[in-house]
Design a protein around this motif. Structure first.
Motif, PDB file in Angstrom:
ATOM      1  N   ARG A 238      41.793  14.431  70.856  1.00  0.00           N
ATOM      2  CA  ARG A 238      41.390  15.341  70.077  1.00  0.00           C
ATOM      3  C   ARG A 238      42.202  16.528  70.247  1.00  0.00           C
ATOM      4  O   ARG A 238      42.625  16.951  71.259  1.00  0.00           O
ATOM      5  CB  ARG A 238      40.042  15.721  70.328  1.00  0.00           C
ATOM      6  N   PRO A 239      42.999  17.144  69.272  1.00  0.00           N
ATOM      7  CA  PRO A 239      43.758  18.485  69.435  1.00  0.00           C
ATOM      8  C   PRO A 239      42.917  19.453  70.053  1.00  0.00           C
ATOM      9  O   PRO A 239      41.877  19.543  69.784  1.00  0.00           O
ATOM     10  CB  PRO A 239      44.247  18.702  68.050  1.00  0.00           C
ATOM     11  N   ILE A 240      43.947  20.453  70.757  1.00  0.00           N
ATOM     12  CA  ILE A 240      43.126  21.889  71.018  1.00  0.00           C
ATOM     13  C   ILE A 240      43.738  22.966  70.150  1.00  0.00           C
ATOM     14  O   ILE A 240      43.297  23.917  70.319  1.00  0.00           O
ATOM     15  CB  ILE A 240      43.739  21.746  72.564  1.00  0.00           C
ATOM     16  N   PHE A 241      44.693  22.546  69.294  1.00  0.00           N
ATOM     17  CA  PHE A 241      45.180  23.371  68.349  1.00  0.00           C
ATOM     18  C   PHE A 241      45.399  23.167  67.091  1.00  0.00           C
ATOM     19  O   PHE A 241      46.060  22.087  66.911  1.00  0.00           O
ATOM     20  CB  PHE A 241      46.488  23.842  68.834  1.00  0.00           C
ATOM     21  N   ALA A 242      44.861  23.527  66.182  1.00  0.00           N
ATOM     22  CA  ALA A 242      44.904  23.025  64.600  1.00  0.00           C
ATOM     23  C   ALA A 242      44.964  24.427  63.525  1.00  0.00           C
ATOM     24  O   ALA A 242      44.463  25.330  63.560  1.00  0.00           O
ATOM     25  CB  ALA A 242      43.534  22.297  64.230  1.00  0.00           C
ATOM     26  N   PHE A 243      46.031  24.039  62.566  1.00  0.00           N
ATOM     27  CA  PHE A 243      46.180  24.996  61.702  1.00  0.00           C
ATOM     28  C   PHE A 243      46.095  24.444  60.332  1.00  0.00           C
ATOM     29  O   PHE A 243      46.846  23.419  60.049  1.00  0.00           O
ATOM     30  CB  PHE A 243      47.808  25.779  61.889  1.00  0.00           C
ATOM     31  N   GLY A 244      45.622  25.129  59.542  1.00  0.00           N
ATOM     32  CA  GLY A 244      45.593  24.623  58.055  1.00  0.00           C
ATOM     33  C   GLY A 244      45.542  25.638  56.944  1.00  0.00           C
ATOM     34  O   GLY A 244      45.782  26.784  57.359  1.00  0.00           O
ATOM     35  N   ASN A 245      45.229  25.456  55.928  1.00  0.00           N
ATOM     36  CA  ASN A 245      45.495  26.544  54.867  1.00  0.00           C
ATOM     37  C   ASN A 245      44.221  26.284  53.701  1.00  0.00           C
ATOM     38  O   ASN A 245      43.910  27.044  52.747  1.00  0.00           O
ATOM     39  CB  ASN A 245      46.553  26.657  54.202  1.00  0.00           C
ATOM     40  N   SER A 246      43.407  25.155  53.854  1.00  0.00           N
ATOM     41  CA  SER A 246      42.593  25.027  52.725  1.00  0.00           C
ATOM     42  C   SER A 246      41.348  24.185  53.092  1.00  0.00           C
ATOM     43  O   SER A 246      41.269  23.606  54.293  1.00  0.00           O
ATOM     44  CB  SER A 246      43.267  24.319  51.503  1.00  0.00           C
ATOM     45  N   ASP A 247      40.531  23.943  52.232  1.00  0.00           N
ATOM     46  CA  ASP A 247      39.176  23.153  52.327  1.00  0.00           C
ATOM     47  C   ASP A 247      39.585  21.698  52.809  1.00  0.00           C
ATOM     48  O   ASP A 247      38.565  21.087  53.643  1.00  0.00           O
ATOM     49  CB  ASP A 247      38.424  23.089  51.150  1.00  0.00           C
ATOM     50  N   GLY A 248      40.545  21.248  52.467  1.00  0.00           N
ATOM     51  CA  GLY A 248      41.101  19.925  53.023  1.00  0.00           C
ATOM     52  C   GLY A 248      41.076  19.756  54.472  1.00  0.00           C
ATOM     53  O   GLY A 248      41.426  18.594  55.145  1.00  0.00           O
ATOM     54  N   ASP A 249      41.339  21.076  55.318  1.00  0.00           N
ATOM     55  CA  ASP A 249      41.702  21.261  56.614  1.00  0.00           C
ATOM     56  C   ASP A 249      40.282  21.266  57.369  1.00  0.00           C
ATOM     57  O   ASP A 249      40.207  21.447  58.384  1.00  0.00           O
ATOM     58  CB  ASP A 249      42.687  22.247  56.823  1.00  0.00           C
ATOM     59  N   GLN A 250      39.355  21.415  56.488  1.00  0.00           N
ATOM     60  CA  GLN A 250      37.930  22.050  57.255  1.00  0.00           C
ATOM     61  C   GLN A 250      37.332  20.991  58.397  1.00  0.00           C
ATOM     62  O   GLN A 250      37.177  21.390  59.540  1.00  0.00           O
ATOM     63  CB  GLN A 250      36.718  22.103  55.983  1.00  0.00           C
ATOM     64  N   GLN A 251      37.625  19.792  58.019  1.00  0.00           N
ATOM     65  CA  GLN A 251      36.885  18.876  58.766  1.00  0.00           C
ATOM     66  C   GLN A 251      37.745  18.698  60.176  1.00  0.00           C
ATOM     67  O   GLN A 251      37.589  18.431  61.511  1.00  0.00           O
ATOM     68  CB  GLN A 251      36.664  17.661  58.257  1.00  0.00           C
ATOM     69  N   MET A 252      39.178  18.667  60.005  1.00  0.00           N
ATOM     70  CA  MET A 252      40.112  18.892  61.177  1.00  0.00           C
ATOM     71  C   MET A 252      40.110  20.022  62.042  1.00  0.00           C
ATOM     72  O   MET A 252      39.669  19.848  63.131  1.00  0.00           O
ATOM     73  CB  MET A 252      41.470  18.913  60.512  1.00  0.00           C
ATOM     74  N   LEU A 253      39.643  21.112  61.454  1.00  0.00           N
ATOM     75  CA  LEU A 253      39.322  22.340  62.177  1.00  0.00           C
ATOM     76  C   LEU A 253      37.937  22.184  62.959  1.00  0.00           C
ATOM     77  O   LEU A 253      37.878  22.288  64.026  1.00  0.00           O
ATOM     78  CB  LEU A 253      39.399  23.581  61.382  1.00  0.00           C
ATOM     79  N   GLN A 254      36.977  21.528  62.266  1.00  0.00           N
ATOM     80  CA  GLN A 254      35.638  21.379  63.019  1.00  0.00           C
ATOM     81  C   GLN A 254      35.687  20.284  64.122  1.00  0.00           C
ATOM     82  O   GLN A 254      35.371  20.660  65.039  1.00  0.00           O
ATOM     83  CB  GLN A 254      34.755  20.737  61.994  1.00  0.00           C
ATOM     84  N   TYR A 255      36.724  19.252  63.973  1.00  0.00           N
ATOM     85  CA  TYR A 255      36.830  18.240  64.872  1.00  0.00           C
ATOM     86  C   TYR A 255      37.345  18.879  66.234  1.00  0.00           C
ATOM     87  O   TYR A 255      37.006  18.741  67.237  1.00  0.00           O
ATOM     88  CB  TYR A 255      37.538  17.094  64.283  1.00  0.00           C
ATOM     89  N   THR A 256      38.467  19.750  65.721  1.00  0.00           N
ATOM     90  CA  THR A 256      39.227  20.447  67.191  1.00  0.00           C
ATOM     91  C   THR A 256      38.370  21.215  67.664  1.00  0.00           C
ATOM     92  O   THR A 256      38.157  21.566  68.996  1.00  0.00           O
ATOM     93  CB  THR A 256      40.319  21.064  66.239  1.00  0.00           C
ATOM     94  N   ALA A 257      37.468  22.211  66.919  1.00  0.00           N
ATOM     95  CA  ALA A 257      36.741  23.129  67.473  1.00  0.00           C
ATOM     96  C   ALA A 257      35.633  22.560  68.396  1.00  0.00           C
ATOM     97  O   ALA A 257      35.280  23.031  69.538  1.00  0.00           O
ATOM     98  CB  ALA A 257      36.018  24.016  66.397  1.00  0.00           C
ATOM     99  N   ALA A 258      35.120  21.342  68.140  1.00  0.00           N
ATOM    100  CA  ALA A 258      33.970  20.536  68.710  1.00  0.00           C
ATOM    101  C   ALA A 258      34.522  20.035  70.077  1.00  0.00           C
ATOM    102  O   ALA A 258      33.604  19.507  71.017  1.00  0.00           O
ATOM    103  CB  ALA A 258      33.504  19.474  68.024  1.00  0.00           C
TER     104      ALA A 258
END
Ligand code: CA
Ligand code: CA
Lengths: 317, 317
Positions: A238-258
């Motif tokens: 699981r990443p500890i750092f994630a960067f995106g720019n759109s709704d297509g990144d939402q789950q990646m950010l949620q997964y990182t945050a969890a």
């Protein structure tokens, strides 16, 4: 006890970022996880950072660059396909008929991808991408597409790596497309590029030589919920750092945050119509709506391009 | 001019290998590709080395270790599945009925894999694997399975890395199974493990927490022609060094051999019934037949375990 501050971290990091919350959030996070003996310390092997590509590391307007590649390929391949003059969606591409192209929808897009991204070896495909990058120019900036990368994000990538992070691309773009330029452009080697893919087939030719041929069948879409799935499949951590720019990144950010411990979740918000583009909730390309709401609610870092970035693109070469 | 010999290469490499053709082929190859200015020089980013796992890095007899795990899981899970007492292939597993288990064939095996490898989060699965490795013992050697790794191959892995190679596992085994022990056992991090996989699904639970759940559906079989496909998908660069032990590695070796410049292709031939096992052309597990013929014809390196390896397993911990 507190580890010594590494020499590399003493140089002023992120020179293309203006001082502000976004820059501070990034630099504070890296400080927090890289000092042995502090509660938030993360050992180097687990310093996994993931970046979306389109709209996060390079521009994506007025259309995804890979789509521009595909449309240019249709034009280049047209002499070998006389039937395209009367067959949609190819006719629309050749005539520059945006309305007919839009009407062909996702099905039309898949036909274009199949015609331009399949039926060749992986090496042959990589060569068409390299040739295109060397010759094509962006319609607004009149620069090669791979120069329209974000200088501030190049600095984030380099600075993370200097602090022991392993940087990955996790993008909805085609993995074989991105690998052509990711290493020289971002310093990210092919094995650290996660993306969408088509089926590839191993064959032994009549000459006894093995080859890998790209087929016209989608295998994996690395977007939305596919991003955490792709991270699990390719990275397995699981990443500890994630960067995106759109709704297509939402789950990646949620997964990182969890995950447990310190986390960094960031979004690039395109607010700069003058130097780049301004778009978010209503854009067809790079729509940023639900992920923006969640970022605000959860206090993730939202980069205001206009305010936070001193420069956008690197100086022309 | 010829680059200086790196200090690390001056220590005697591969101490668990007897002097002979196999050891010489490995050390000569590494010498050839790591000296700048020599025709065969390969820059570090392209020093990709791939290793099969079962039978190449650890043992695989009398049955694949992951199968032993699955069968042990069936036994452990049986109290929650009273119906298994009368339902094949589970009945056969619980009764130790080898004949009935064999009769259930591949379909039965897939049912066992589905029951033991799916319906849980990726984290929960990893924990069952870790717990099993900590408690299960190999029937012949009475040692934990992850101690039945080949000391000479651990030395090859370490020596390649010391010479700037990036080492990957490319195995028919399950990627989520191997990642549990690959880093601590082989020094190979999760993101450098390529294997077979099942479908994984991203979900947001009722508590708002995202999770990845393993489903009972095969997604990718990283074996035979799947190995070069997996290499292309996960690594995106053709290896210059590949080691396997069975016909399932033949295409990976062919693909490696077909690249330009210096190449190393190796097979571990299990010839040592006394210290390990002796099997090849007629074995059900790790069958080595066509790949052996090709290796001999093309002068790939064939390791004779009995002759070439001074030790087989590391000393018990
Ligand atoms: Ca994007
Ligand atoms: Ca094997």
């Amino acid at each position: 006890g507190m580890g010594a501050v590494p020499v590399r971290a003493q140089a002023e990091p992120l020179p293309s970022w203006n001082d502000g919350d976004a820059k501070k959030a990034i630099t504070d996070f890296v400080e927090r996880v890289t000092h042995e003996g502090i509660a938030n310390y993360v050992k180097p092997a687990e310093r996994i950072a993931v970046f979306d590509n389109d709209g996060t590391l390079w521009a994506e307007q007025p259309a995804y660059f890979q789509l521009a590649f595909a449309l240019d390929r249709v034009k280049a391949m047209a002499p070998q396909h006389p039937e395209w003059k009367t067959k949609q969606p190819f006719k629309a591409v050749l005539e520059g008929d945006q309305r007919a192209l839009a009407a062909a929808g996702e099905k039309g897009l898949l036909q274009i991808v199949a015609a331009t991204h399949a039926g060749m070896t992986t090496e042959a495909f990589a060569k068409t991408v390299a040739d295109w990058l060397a010759t094509a120019r962006h319609p607004r900036f009149n620069r090669p597409y791979d120069q329209l990368v974000y200088q501030p994000m190049l600095e984030v990538l380099a600075w993370l790596r200097a602090n022991g992070f392993k940087t990955f691309i996790v993008s909805g773009g085609g993995v074989e497309f991105m690998r052509v330029f990711a290493e020289r452009t971002y310093g990210i080697p092919p094995e650290q590029v996660v993306g969408s893919s088509g089926v590839v087939k191993f064959q032994i030719g009549k000459d006894g030589k093995p080859s890998l041929t790209k087929e016209a069948k989608v295998e994996f879409i690395d977007d939305g919920p596919g991003k955490p799935v792709g991270i699990n499949r390719f990275i397995g951590r699981r990443p500890i750092f994630a960067f995106g720019n759109s709704d297509g990144d939402q789950q990646m950010l949620q997964y990182t945050a969890a995950g447990e411990g310190a986390r960094f979740m960031g979004l690039v918000h395109h607010t700069d119509a003058e130097r780049e583009f301004a778009y978010d909730r209503k854009s067809h390309v790079g729509k940023l709506d639900k992920a923006l709401d969640e970022a605000i609610a959860r206090k993730w870092t939202v980069v205001d391009m206009k305010k936070d970035w001193r420069t956008v693109f690197p100086a022309p070469k």
